[in-house]
Enzyme design. Structure first.
Site, PDB file in Angstrom:
ATOM      1  N   PHE A 101     -19.244   4.426   6.622  1.00  0.00           N
ATOM      2  CA  PHE A 101     -18.196   3.519   7.318  1.00  0.00           C
ATOM      3  C   PHE A 101     -17.580   4.432   8.194  1.00  0.00           C
ATOM      4  O   PHE A 101     -16.825   5.410   7.791  1.00  0.00           O
ATOM      5  CB  PHE A 101     -17.131   3.034   6.397  1.00  0.00           C
ATOM      6  N   GLU A 157      -8.862   5.561   3.551  1.00  0.00           N
ATOM      7  CA  GLU A 157      -8.589   3.929   3.776  1.00  0.00           C
ATOM      8  C   GLU A 157      -7.164   3.444   3.907  1.00  0.00           C
ATOM      9  O   GLU A 157      -6.838   2.363   3.316  1.00  0.00           O
ATOM     10  CB  GLU A 157      -9.378   3.255   2.519  1.00  0.00           C
ATOM     11  N   SER A 170      -0.683   6.533   2.234  1.00  0.00           N
ATOM     12  CA  SER A 170       0.344   5.744   1.670  1.00  0.00           C
ATOM     13  C   SER A 170       1.255   5.111   2.739  1.00  0.00           C
ATOM     14  O   SER A 170       1.984   4.188   2.306  1.00  0.00           O
ATOM     15  CB  SER A 170       1.278   6.515   0.820  1.00  0.00           C
TER      16      SER A 170
HETATM   17  N1  COS Z   1      -7.537  -9.570   8.150  1.00  0.00           N
HETATM   18  C1  COS Z   1      -7.578 -10.148   9.425  1.00  0.00           C
HETATM   19  N2  COS Z   1      -6.827  -9.934  10.470  1.00  0.00           N
HETATM   20  C2  COS Z   1      -5.662  -8.870  10.469  1.00  0.00           C
HETATM   21  C3  COS Z   1      -5.902  -8.119   9.189  1.00  0.00           C
HETATM   22  C4  COS Z   1      -6.318  -8.403   7.954  1.00  0.00           C
HETATM   23  N3  COS Z   1      -6.397  -7.614   6.820  1.00  0.00           N
HETATM   24  N4  COS Z   1      -4.891  -7.331   9.416  1.00  0.00           N
HETATM   25  C5  COS Z   1      -4.385  -7.262  10.707  1.00  0.00           C
HETATM   26  N5  COS Z   1      -5.057  -8.439  11.339  1.00  0.00           N
HETATM   27  C6  COS Z   1      -4.954  -8.895  12.623  1.00  0.00           C
HETATM   28  C7  COS Z   1      -3.498  -9.422  12.752  1.00  0.00           C
HETATM   29  O1  COS Z   1      -3.144 -10.576  12.552  1.00  0.00           O
HETATM   30  C8  COS Z   1      -3.322  -9.370  14.270  1.00  0.00           C
HETATM   31  O2  COS Z   1      -3.919 -10.284  15.059  1.00  0.00           O
HETATM   32  P1  COS Z   1      -3.302 -10.764  16.438  1.00  0.00           P
HETATM   33  O3  COS Z   1      -3.687 -10.166  17.500  1.00  0.00           O
HETATM   34  O4  COS Z   1      -3.848 -12.269  16.228  1.00  0.00           O
HETATM   35  O5  COS Z   1      -1.907 -10.915  16.091  1.00  0.00           O
HETATM   36  C9  COS Z   1      -4.140  -8.093  14.692  1.00  0.00           C
HETATM   37  O6  COS Z   1      -4.977  -7.828  13.567  1.00  0.00           O
HETATM   38  C10 COS Z   1      -3.377  -6.772  14.968  1.00  0.00           C
HETATM   39  O7  COS Z   1      -2.477  -6.539  13.839  1.00  0.00           O
HETATM   40  P2  COS Z   1      -1.302  -5.629  13.781  1.00  0.00           P
HETATM   41  O8  COS Z   1      -0.436  -6.127  14.741  1.00  0.00           O
HETATM   42  O9  COS Z   1      -0.918  -5.507  12.223  1.00  0.00           O
HETATM   43  O10 COS Z   1      -2.013  -4.142  14.175  1.00  0.00           O
HETATM   44  P3  COS Z   1      -1.732  -2.857  14.572  1.00  0.00           P
HETATM   45  O11 COS Z   1      -2.499  -2.082  15.756  1.00  0.00           O
HETATM   46  O12 COS Z   1      -0.245  -2.747  14.466  1.00  0.00           O
HETATM   47  O13 COS Z   1      -2.082  -1.862  12.897  1.00  0.00           O
HETATM   48  C11 COS Z   1      -2.170  -1.132  10.965  1.00  0.00           C
HETATM   49  C12 COS Z   1      -2.026  -2.009  11.776  1.00  0.00           C
HETATM   50  C13 COS Z   1      -1.324   0.403  11.003  1.00  0.00           C
HETATM   51  C14 COS Z   1      -1.723  -1.424   9.445  1.00  0.00           C
HETATM   52  C15 COS Z   1      -3.840  -0.738  10.700  1.00  0.00           C
HETATM   53  O14 COS Z   1      -4.136  -0.163  12.086  1.00  0.00           O
HETATM   54  C16 COS Z   1      -4.097   0.004   9.721  1.00  0.00           C
HETATM   55  O15 COS Z   1      -4.492  -0.506   8.607  1.00  0.00           O
HETATM   56  N6  COS Z   1      -4.427   1.537   9.657  1.00  0.00           N
HETATM   57  C17 COS Z   1      -4.968   2.499   8.570  1.00  0.00           C
HETATM   58  C18 COS Z   1      -6.476   2.304   9.004  1.00  0.00           C
HETATM   59  C19 COS Z   1      -7.174   2.962   8.004  1.00  0.00           C
HETATM   60  O16 COS Z   1      -7.069   2.805   6.758  1.00  0.00           O
HETATM   61  N7  COS Z   1      -7.656   4.238   8.377  1.00  0.00           N
HETATM   62  C20 COS Z   1      -8.446   4.927   7.596  1.00  0.00           C
HETATM   63  C21 COS Z   1      -9.828   5.051   7.979  1.00  0.00           C
HETATM   64  S1  COS Z   1     -11.080   4.214   6.813  1.00  0.00           S
HETATM   65  S2  COS Z   1     -11.372   5.755   5.562  1.00  0.00           S
END
Ligand code: COS
Length: 394
Positions: free
Chosen positions: A136, A375, A378
């Site tokens: 991934f 992923e 925290s």
């Molecule tokens: N399922 C479906 N859609 C989702 C979702 C989910 N679980 N989470 C968010 N969305 C959608 C939201 O509803 C929003 O939709 P709209 O544009 O229609 O409003 C859109 O995606 C954007 O969501 P959000 O505003 O929360 O996005 P951000 O850019 O603010 O980011 C975080 C949110 C920080 C939570 C996200 O970037 C994240 O999870 N980062 C960590 C990533 C990660 O795990 N990295 C490690 C790499 S993998 S080892």
């Protein structure tokens, strides 16, 4: 083997109890494989063992839990409780076995959830058999936590796309047969302009730029994508749907990271109990000391609380709740942080032996650390939880 009473909780059905029992028996029968460790901390030291684990987990049917039944998997859909039980059980015995299993799931999850028929047939049966190693590829040097900032581009070119950019901290990087690459296709700004692609490892232009060594060795790499051409049918989901593909995949797999942490915490508590009963101090077993008893009580309580959050999230997803971001984040956040504390206390109870290289708790101490980061660190889980609280309060 530690406390198995949690399997009686109402989150589970009898088939889950049978799964946990059968996997425990497999772990006992494969003790030598699960006791094997990379020979050094070198970046490539875990490659051969990881490959062997994928082959064995595939041959014996465990990887079927990583894909849906129609493509050679175990359940009709990805079943989060089964994924969690397998990860918890494997992680209790071998962090690398858990890693090998988990990456087959995460590295094929976008295809299971969003892929078209052809892409699913191309990748999933081989992933389930352990004949195709999956990865991934989301993180970049400047975009790990902030997914919307992904800078790798995929530009339309005839009947395909050309990908340019860099990915880093990619688990299975160097041994994977395919990478799910997230890249900017520009349908909209920020998170609205990303797409996901399945990129075969032998695609010209995809190079392993660097292998990365970590404190608990597993295959990890930085990838270069230079003029990397992929056919349009390797799109996972629709153009512009990449952010949703990533988030929905993480909703499924974040509780399973909590489950892996839980398995490691249980291993640490088991080790601490052995020491508390066998080690004598001031003329009595260590476990007679109230300060040690307090540690054991806190460790067991944290483990049960983590298990409740992990299996609550898994059950919530399995009963069809479309978005479980809050529950998944709570499970990952609490279980990984709690496991770090539990393992630290186990090291304390083991004293000098606890910090001796190669002891079980020393190994767990190194292995747990990355789970609080990958992923979604925290801090990111807290962002997800708090945003949802504020949204629903409004
Ligand atoms: N399922 C479906 N859609 C989702 C979702 C989910 N679980 N989470 C968010 N969305 C959608 C939201 O509803 C929003 O939709 P709209 O544009 O229609 O409003 C859109 O995606 C954007 O969501 P959000 O505003 O929360 O996005 P951000 O850019 O603010 O980011 C975080 C949110 C920080 C939570 C996200 O970037 C994240 O999870 N980062 C960590 C990533 C990660 O795990 N990295 C490690 C790499 S993998 S080892």
């Amino acid at each position: 083997m530690g406390d198995r009473g949690f399997l009686d909780w109402p989150f589970f059905e009898d088939r889950h109890r049978r799964l946990a029992e059968a996997l425990e028996a497999w772990c006992a029968a494969n003790r030598d494989l699960l006791a094997a460790r990379p020979a050094s901390l070198e970046a490539t030291a875990a490659d051969a063992l990881c490959r062997e684990l994928v082959v064995r987990l595939g041959a014996d049917g465990w990887l079927r839990h990583c894909v849906p039944a129609a493509w050679g998997g175990a359940g009709r859909e990805l079943e989060v409780r089964s994924l969690c039980l397998v990860r918890e059980t494997l992680a209790r015995h071998s962090a690398l076995a858990d890693f090998a299993f988990a990456m087959q799931g995460l590295g094929s999850g976008p295809v299971s959830l969003f892929g078209g028929e052809d892409l699913r047939s191309r990748a999933l049966p081989a992933v389930a058999r352990g004949e195709r190693i999956a990865a991934f590829a989301l993180s970049e040097p400047e975009a790990g936590s902030d997914v919307a900032a992904v800078a790798t581009t995929a530009t339309r070119d005839g009947d395909g796309f050309v990908i340019e950019g860099e990915k880093t901290w990619i688990s299975n990087g160097g041994i994977a047969d395919h990478y799910i690459v997230f890249a900017r296709t520009g349908e909209g700004p920020g998170h609205r302009g990303l797409s996901a692609f399945l990129v075969e490892a032998d695609t010209p232009g995809l190079e392993i730029a660097e292998r990365i060594a970590t404190m608990a060795p597993h295959p990890l790499a930085r990838l270069g994508l230079r003029g990397c051409r992929v056919p349009a049918d390797r799109l996972v989901g629709e153009p512009g749907q990449g952010f949703e593909v990533a988030m929905a995949t993480l909703d499924v797999f974040r509780p399973t990271v909590g489950a892996a942490a839980l398995g490691m915490a249980r291993a640490a508590l088991d080790a601490a109990l052995v020491r508390a009963r066998e080690r004598r101090l001031f003329g009595a077993p260590l476990g007679d000391l109230q300060m040690v008893q307090a540690k054991l009580a806190d460790m067991a309580t944290a483990i049960d609380a983590a298990a409740l959050l992990v299996y609550r999230a898994a059950w919530e997803k399995d009963r069809g709740t479309p978005r479980i971001s809050r529950e998944a984040s709570m499970a990952k956040l609490f279980a990984t942080e709690a496991a770090q504390r539990v393992i630290d206390e186990a090291v304390q109870i083991w004293g000098g032996l606890g910090v001796t290289l190669g002891s079980r708790v020393e190994e767990l101490y190194r292995e747990i650390r990355a789970l609080r980061i990958y992923e979604g660190a925290s801090e990111i889980q807290r962002v997800v939880i708090a945003r949802q609280l504020l949204k629903t309060a409004g």
